[in-house]
Write an enzyme that holds these catalytic residues in place. Structure first.
Site, PDB file in Angstrom:
ATOM      1  N   ALA A   1       0.850  -1.189   0.000  1.00 38.77           N
ATOM      2  CA  ALA A   1       0.000   0.000   0.000  1.00 38.77           C
ATOM      3  C   ALA A   1       0.883   1.235   0.000  1.00 38.77           C
ATOM      4  O   ALA A   1       2.003   1.217   0.517  1.00 38.77           O
ATOM      5  CB  ALA A   1      -0.921   0.011   1.218  1.00 38.77           C
TER       6      ALA A   1
ATOM      7  N   GLY B   1       0.203   3.476  -6.809  1.00 36.65           N
ATOM      8  CA  GLY B   1       1.308   4.350  -7.175  1.00 36.65           C
ATOM      9  C   GLY B   1       2.073   3.828  -8.379  1.00 36.65           C
ATOM     10  O   GLY B   1       2.646   4.596  -9.145  1.00 36.65           O
ATOM     11  N   GLY B   2       2.050   2.506  -8.558  1.00 34.04           N
ATOM     12  CA  GLY B   2       2.695   1.897  -9.718  1.00 34.04           C
ATOM     13  C   GLY B   2       1.800   1.807 -10.935  1.00 34.04           C
ATOM     14  O   GLY B   2       2.231   1.346 -11.991  1.00 34.04           O
TER      15      GLY B   2
ATOM     16  N   GLU C   1      -5.350  -4.640  -9.530  1.00 34.97           N
ATOM     17  CA  GLU C   1      -5.203  -4.935  -8.107  1.00 34.97           C
ATOM     18  C   GLU C   1      -6.574  -5.010  -7.440  1.00 34.97           C
ATOM     19  O   GLU C   1      -6.848  -5.912  -6.642  1.00 34.97           O
ATOM     20  CB  GLU C   1      -4.350  -3.861  -7.434  1.00 34.97           C
ATOM     21  CG  GLU C   1      -2.879  -3.920  -7.806  1.00 34.97           C
ATOM     22  CD  GLU C   1      -2.071  -2.765  -7.237  1.00 34.97           C
ATOM     23  OE1 GLU C   1      -0.836  -2.870  -7.224  1.00 34.97           O
ATOM     24  OE2 GLU C   1      -2.672  -1.759  -6.808  1.00 34.97           O
TER      25      GLU C   1
END
EC number: 5.3.1.6
Length: 222
Positions: free
Chosen positions: A83, A96-97, A103
């Protein structure tokens, strides 16, 4: 310990949730990379993994871990992921990726979501880390206007395309006191695929690494 060492400690602790014959849901990111590397050592015990991104799929395949399509799996016993932020109610900012949509899909199928992270990711209020939203390209300007109306400062993630062929807009300047309501409001904007708030489906277990070791927290049933 360095931050990367803390990430590795949390990731390896998650191996305790992997049982014989299990199909494991695998997230994305630097902490999850350590989990994948650890999973390689017990790959003979599992049936395989369902991956949330092309990057994780490549790493799993490089270790010889069997990859399964989520559409061929009825249920996942466990999903392991990191996270960018997690609050005390186990709501998270993730993505963030840029893999937030996949996900979220894999997490939705899993019976247990185990979040692995270092202590810097634990926060009282979500929002200091920019909240990513995945957007259909033709809706970019419309979504940015809608996000601004909700009080955010939207910024297009330049030069980035998701595994699904979409754009990422990062929302800065938010203080998210009601993660479920914010998640729903953003998802209601036409052109938004999903956003990086994992509140409706938060973590069940948190493995939090610090210099004192890895602590386990369970989400309250109330």
């Amino acid at each position: 310990m360095t931050q990367d060492e803390l990430k590795k400690a949390a990731a390896l602790a998650a191996l305790d949730y992997v049982e014989d014959g299990m199909i494991v849901g695998v997230g994305t990111g630097s902490t999850v990379n350590h989990f994948i590397d650890g999973l390689a050592g017990i790959k003979h015990r599992i049936r395989g993994a369902v991956s949330s991104s092309e990057a994780s799929s490549k790493r799993l395949a490089a270790h010889g871990i069997a990859l399964l399509d989520l559409n061929d799996v009825d249920e996942l016993p466990v999903y392991i992921d990191g996270a960018d932020e997690i609050d005390h109610g186990f709501a998270m900012i993730k993505g963030g990726g840029g893999a937030l949509t996949r996900e979220k899909i894999v997490a939705a199928v899993a019976r247990r979501f185990v979040c692995i992270c270092d202590e810097s990711k634990r926060v009282d209020v979500l929002g200091r880390f920019p909240l990513p939203i995945e957007v259909i390209p033709m809706a970019r300007s419309q979504v940015m206007r809608a996000a601004a109306a909700l009080g955010a400062t939207p910024r297009l993630r330049e030069g980035f395309v998701t595994d699904n062929g979409n754009l990422i807009i990062d929302l800065h300047g938010l203080s998210i006191t009601d993660p479920c309501a914010t998640e729903q409001a953003l998802n209601a904007v036409v052109g938004v695929v999903t956003n990086g708030l994992f509140a409706a489906r938060g973590a069940d277990t948190l493995l939090l690494a610090s210099a004192q070791g890895v602590r386990r927290f369970e989400r309250s049933a109330t």
